[in-house]
Design an enzyme around this catalytic site. Sequence first.
Site, PDB file in Angstrom:
ATOM      1  N   GLU A   2       0.818  -1.083   0.095  1.00 20.55           N
ATOM      2  CA  GLU A   2       0.058   0.087   0.012  1.00 20.55           C
ATOM      3  C   GLU A   2       0.815   1.273  -0.039  1.00 20.55           C
ATOM      4  OE1 GLU A   2      -3.174   0.034   2.990  1.00 20.55           O
ATOM      5  OE2 GLU A   2      -2.983   2.243   3.275  1.00 20.55           O
ATOM      6  N   GLU A  52      -2.408  11.484   3.207  1.00 24.41           N
ATOM      7  CA  GLU A  52      -3.558  11.450   4.248  1.00 24.41           C
ATOM      8  C   GLU A  52      -3.311  12.479   5.008  1.00 24.41           C
ATOM      9  OE1 GLU A  52      -3.726   6.875   5.696  1.00 24.41           O
ATOM     10  OE2 GLU A  52      -1.613   7.632   5.528  1.00 24.41           O
TER      11      GLU A  52
END
Length: 566
Positions: A160, A165
Amino acid sequence: MKNNFLFLIFLTFILAMQNGYSQVDVVYTDLVWSDEFETNGAINSSKWHHQTQLPDGGSWFNGEVQHYTNSLTNSFVNAGFLNIVAKKQPFTDQGVTKQYTSARLNSKFSFLYGRVDVRAKIPTNQGTWPAIWMLGKNVNEDGGFFDAQFGTTSWPACGEIDIMEHGITPSQPSNYVQSALHTPSSFGNTINIGGTIANNLGNDFHVYSMNWSPFQISFLLDGVVFYTYNPAVKTPNNWPFNAEQYLLLNIAMGGVAGSIPSNFNQATMEIDYVRVYQNAQTDTQSPTNFTASIGAVTSSTIELLLNANDNSGNVNYTITYNGGTITLANPSGIQKSVVVPNLLPTTTYVFSVSASDLAGNNYVQNPIVLNATTTGTVGCSGTDTETQQGSFTIGYNYAFETLGTDVKITFQMLDTDKVGVVAFLWRQNPFTEYPMTNVSGNIFTRTITGQTIGSTISYAVKFAFAGGLSVTKYFSYVVGDNCSLDVPITNEFKQLCYPNPVESILHLQLYNDQSKIRLTDISGKTLIDAIVNSLHDIDMRNFNSGVYFLKVENLNGIQNFKILKE
């Protein structure tokens, strides 16, 4: 808004030429996939998939509390922007009622290696978790676009890549954005993270980028690299990033993003464009003008200066020496400094350096062979367990090394029961805390510059980890002093030198292979200077009776023995 699309593409390319060449290892220039969000209404279904199926027993992961929907109220295009909207509204789907809705989009495009640029304005509301990220195409996650055909691998073995974020770092300022990588070696609360401050976050658009090559993954904010992931030795455990990945865009609610205020109504992530670049042209030309030379040399490092040209815009370098192989890439025509670490002092190394391009075309006169000898060590090193805060189950190694007017300080936590270890250098007077750079494992270093030879400095290290911290004692070091003779090596396994006194054969039992030994007589004359294995014998039958000194130097430090020859 997109009438000037070609001009914007050209401008982006020029900026990449100006900023990216000095920032990343491989420059990608061919636009292979994009969405400019030019048509109002629903998202382009040929490019995007709504992921709505609950994968985790009626819920999403990480304690999130939203339903993802394919409703136009949660995702739509308007005036050249994609809007992903998280809303407070009761919604029942798959037999489950939740109080919040949002959207999670999968790209129907996947790729291996390249650059992603996403220009977006993200929400900063408490409890929201906007994300721009990637997953391996092979991830086994019900409801994902590629799952039915390619979903053979569980997370995190699929890999990932979190490009951006926000909202999950409560210890950081509100305008802090984070990038992260999740692999089998580190996932969930991963240690593979980097972050930076974005000006006027929430009100301004920023370009969030990820540059992915076979050698490293770099993250950029507005064209400036702030974090690079590059394991020295790549394995499936720490580098599952050798297979295709796809893009995800979403806003999650609650969970690790924290509590959602009662007055929350909705929050929107606006996305101007999503662009993926690769190098798609067939390349048959070999690199030219390849040069390689020696740069700065210390007791433990040798710098190699490399440069070459290639029509593809990138050059791949392979460095082979008796310590292993280093492979990396760099933009064409830009000098690359490669610092080879973890070398032994006063040791000659031979480097064989080759240049090629990413298509495998080799420089016609490969390789260039270079020789360099490391300097002697000026510094202190040893092992200790003493703390001023917390405790160690095993202890730590420390080293202070003078390099000109700089001092390189290196500490290694030997404990194996700590997770997510980071380190901070503590200056005693005046007290100051500095982040240290991770070398590998739990080894951290920082170089303090502009020191005065003969002055005394005092530093400690704080190791922080999941669930606690441990702080070493302060070590005082005189800059330019070689005090390692006074630092004993303490470890459960002792280096041995026997028998002592010796009549004929002196047996050595050392920590590791590639240990450097130097035997001198009482006048200081060097009799033996060699690199030996962990088990080694010295024939002393032809030596005169008297006192001799044996110095042993390896990765565990320096130890000195006084030998009596009968």
